[in-house]
Scaffold this motif. Sequence first.
Motif, PDB file in Angstrom:
ATOM      1  N   UNK A 170       0.836  -1.202   0.000  1.00 27.70           N
ATOM      2  CA  UNK A 170       0.000   0.000   0.000  1.00 27.70           C
ATOM      3  C   UNK A 170       0.872   1.255   0.000  1.00 27.70           C
ATOM      4  N   UNK A 171       1.949   1.226   0.761  1.00 27.47           N
ATOM      5  CA  UNK A 171       2.875   2.361   0.790  1.00 27.47           C
ATOM      6  C   UNK A 171       3.575   2.518  -0.564  1.00 27.47           C
ATOM      7  N   UNK A 172       3.959   1.398  -1.142  1.00 28.32           N
ATOM      8  CA  UNK A 172       4.642   1.428  -2.454  1.00 28.32           C
ATOM      9  C   UNK A 172       3.708   2.008  -3.514  1.00 28.32           C
ATOM     10  N   UNK A 236      17.773   9.054   7.843  1.00 26.11           N
ATOM     11  CA  UNK A 236      17.597   8.305   6.601  1.00 26.11           C
ATOM     12  C   UNK A 236      16.549   8.986   5.712  1.00 26.11           C
ATOM     13  N   UNK A 237      16.585   8.741   4.409  1.00 27.09           N
ATOM     14  CA  UNK A 237      15.609   9.363   3.506  1.00 27.09           C
ATOM     15  C   UNK A 237      14.266   8.645   3.482  1.00 27.09           C
ATOM     16  N   UNK A 238      13.824   8.166   4.626  1.00 28.25           N
ATOM     17  CA  UNK A 238      12.579   7.410   4.725  1.00 28.25           C
ATOM     18  C   UNK A 238      11.377   8.349   4.577  1.00 28.25           C
ATOM     19  N   UNK A 239      10.411   7.938   3.751  1.00 28.04           N
ATOM     20  CA  UNK A 239       9.177   8.716   3.587  1.00 28.04           C
ATOM     21  C   UNK A 239       7.946   7.966   4.091  1.00 28.04           C
ATOM     22  N   UNK A 240       8.121   6.709   4.470  1.00 33.76           N
ATOM     23  CA  UNK A 240       6.992   5.919   4.962  1.00 33.76           C
ATOM     24  C   UNK A 240       7.503   4.810   5.876  1.00 33.76           C
ATOM     25  N   UNK A 247      -0.180  -0.358  18.235  1.00 35.18           N
ATOM     26  CA  UNK A 247       0.343   0.294  19.434  1.00 35.18           C
ATOM     27  C   UNK A 247       1.748   0.833  19.199  1.00 35.18           C
ATOM     28  N   UNK A 248       2.545   0.125  18.434  1.00 35.97           N
ATOM     29  CA  UNK A 248       3.851   0.649  18.055  1.00 35.97           C
ATOM     30  C   UNK A 248       3.665   1.866  17.134  1.00 35.97           C
ATOM     31  N   UNK A 249       2.632   1.822  16.298  1.00 31.78           N
ATOM     32  CA  UNK A 249       2.328   2.971  15.442  1.00 31.78           C
ATOM     33  C   UNK A 249       1.930   4.179  16.287  1.00 31.78           C
ATOM     34  N   UNK A 250       1.155   3.935  17.351  1.00 30.34           N
ATOM     35  CA  UNK A 250       0.733   5.025  18.228  1.00 30.34           C
ATOM     36  C   UNK A 250       1.933   5.678  18.903  1.00 30.34           C
ATOM     37  N   UNK A 251       2.866   4.864  19.377  1.00 29.05           N
ATOM     38  CA  UNK A 251       4.089   5.411  19.971  1.00 29.05           C
ATOM     39  C   UNK A 251       4.899   6.192  18.957  1.00 29.05           C
ATOM     40  N   UNK A 267       5.591  12.261   6.309  1.00 27.69           N
ATOM     41  CA  UNK A 267       5.912  10.845   6.471  1.00 27.69           C
ATOM     42  C   UNK A 267       4.619  10.055   6.633  1.00 27.69           C
ATOM     43  N   UNK A 268       4.486   8.962   5.893  1.00 29.92           N
ATOM     44  CA  UNK A 268       3.303   8.099   5.980  1.00 29.92           C
ATOM     45  C   UNK A 268       3.550   6.965   6.969  1.00 29.92           C
ATOM     46  N   UNK A 269       2.476   6.520   7.604  1.00 27.49           N
ATOM     47  CA  UNK A 269       2.591   5.491   8.642  1.00 27.49           C
ATOM     48  C   UNK A 269       1.412   4.529   8.520  1.00 27.49           C
ATOM     49  N   UNK A 270       1.704   3.228   8.640  1.00 29.40           N
ATOM     50  CA  UNK A 270       0.641   2.226   8.590  1.00 29.40           C
ATOM     51  C   UNK A 270       0.812   1.229   9.737  1.00 29.40           C
ATOM     52  N   UNK A 271      -0.302   0.829  10.336  1.00 30.53           N
ATOM     53  CA  UNK A 271      -0.267  -0.092  11.469  1.00 30.53           C
ATOM     54  C   UNK A 271      -0.641  -1.517  11.075  1.00 30.53           C
ATOM     55  N   UNK A 272      -0.982  -2.302  12.099  1.00 35.07           N
ATOM     56  CA  UNK A 272      -1.375  -3.702  11.889  1.00 35.07           C
ATOM     57  C   UNK A 272      -2.235  -4.112  13.083  1.00 35.07           C
TER      58      UNK A 272
END
Length: 335
Positions: A170-172, A236-240, A247-251, A267-272
């Motif tokens: 989804x990020x890709x 790092x050049x991270x964008x997502x 819960x790790x996403x919340x932190x 920056x985009x973020x996705x949980x699980x």
Amino acid sequence: MATIKDVAKAAGVSVATVSRVINQSPKASQASIAAVTAAMSALGYRPNANARALVSQSTNTVGVVVGDVSDPFFGVMLKAIDHVVRQQGKQLLIGNGYHDAQTEREAIELLINSRCDSLIIHSKGLSNDELIRYAEEVPGLVVINRYIPEIATRCIALDNYKGAYLATEHLIKHGHQHIGYICSNHDIEDTEQRKAGYLAALAEHGLPHNDSYIEYGTPDEQGGESAMIALLSKQLPITAIATYNDYMAAGSLSVLEDNHIQVPETLSLIGFDDGLIAKYLHPKLTTIRYPIHIMAEQAAMLSLKLAQKDAGEATVRMFVPTLVKRHSVGRATGE
């Protein structure tokens, strides 16, 4: 404390008649049932559950082992199981395993010794072989959130690999090429499967894998915070970033907010998991839905059927996760 003899005397019947009433024997007459029930109520007599079990070979209890009852994930799971077993007039006995082999073993042994009719086991510490042995001993045992080939029809599992693959893909699809991963540091199969799904998505879309893009922490808010801080410190050049769970996403979101990094603009973020927390974060978290409610209901129904020697159709129950789109993922800029 009143005894069964006291009840028999007060009701004017024999001890054997009291026993028949307590164990719901069809041989007990309506008059006996009324007299014994009234006597038990007047005396405050409570039948001994273990003694009843010796007669009926059933305690009307379902045993459940979870990782940690304080974890909201397991709260959802237990509520779903409880809903099913209560419909059958049964009660739950619950043990914590904490993903530790010895603790899980002790919990399972206690539930077996308590003569539970059915067992639903969430185990990450015990080996496949040991769980297979328990399954051979207890006809009503079902393993949830784990797949063991030798007892596949008694497992209710999720395709963790597929879930992490979907999240990364989804990020890709949003144009991200530099994608980090915040991973659990627990040595369990879920960790390896989800990390493998992340890596596979990168590889199959021609994106390089970089170990420095992965950070580890405990699978909770604090672990997400520490892992995100470590990633940011590398510049790092991270964008997502894909995360092991919500819960790790919340932190992670907390750290990003503290550092004035906007999600999803910068920056985009996705949980699980799609836990309760996901839709109440800001922004609302795009995540992978873990259908634990449905899985837990299925596990409870299967366990009850197996305990009654009614296996039904032997099928493998591997659930597939789905993507839940909210507001934490945006298109990549400057890639």
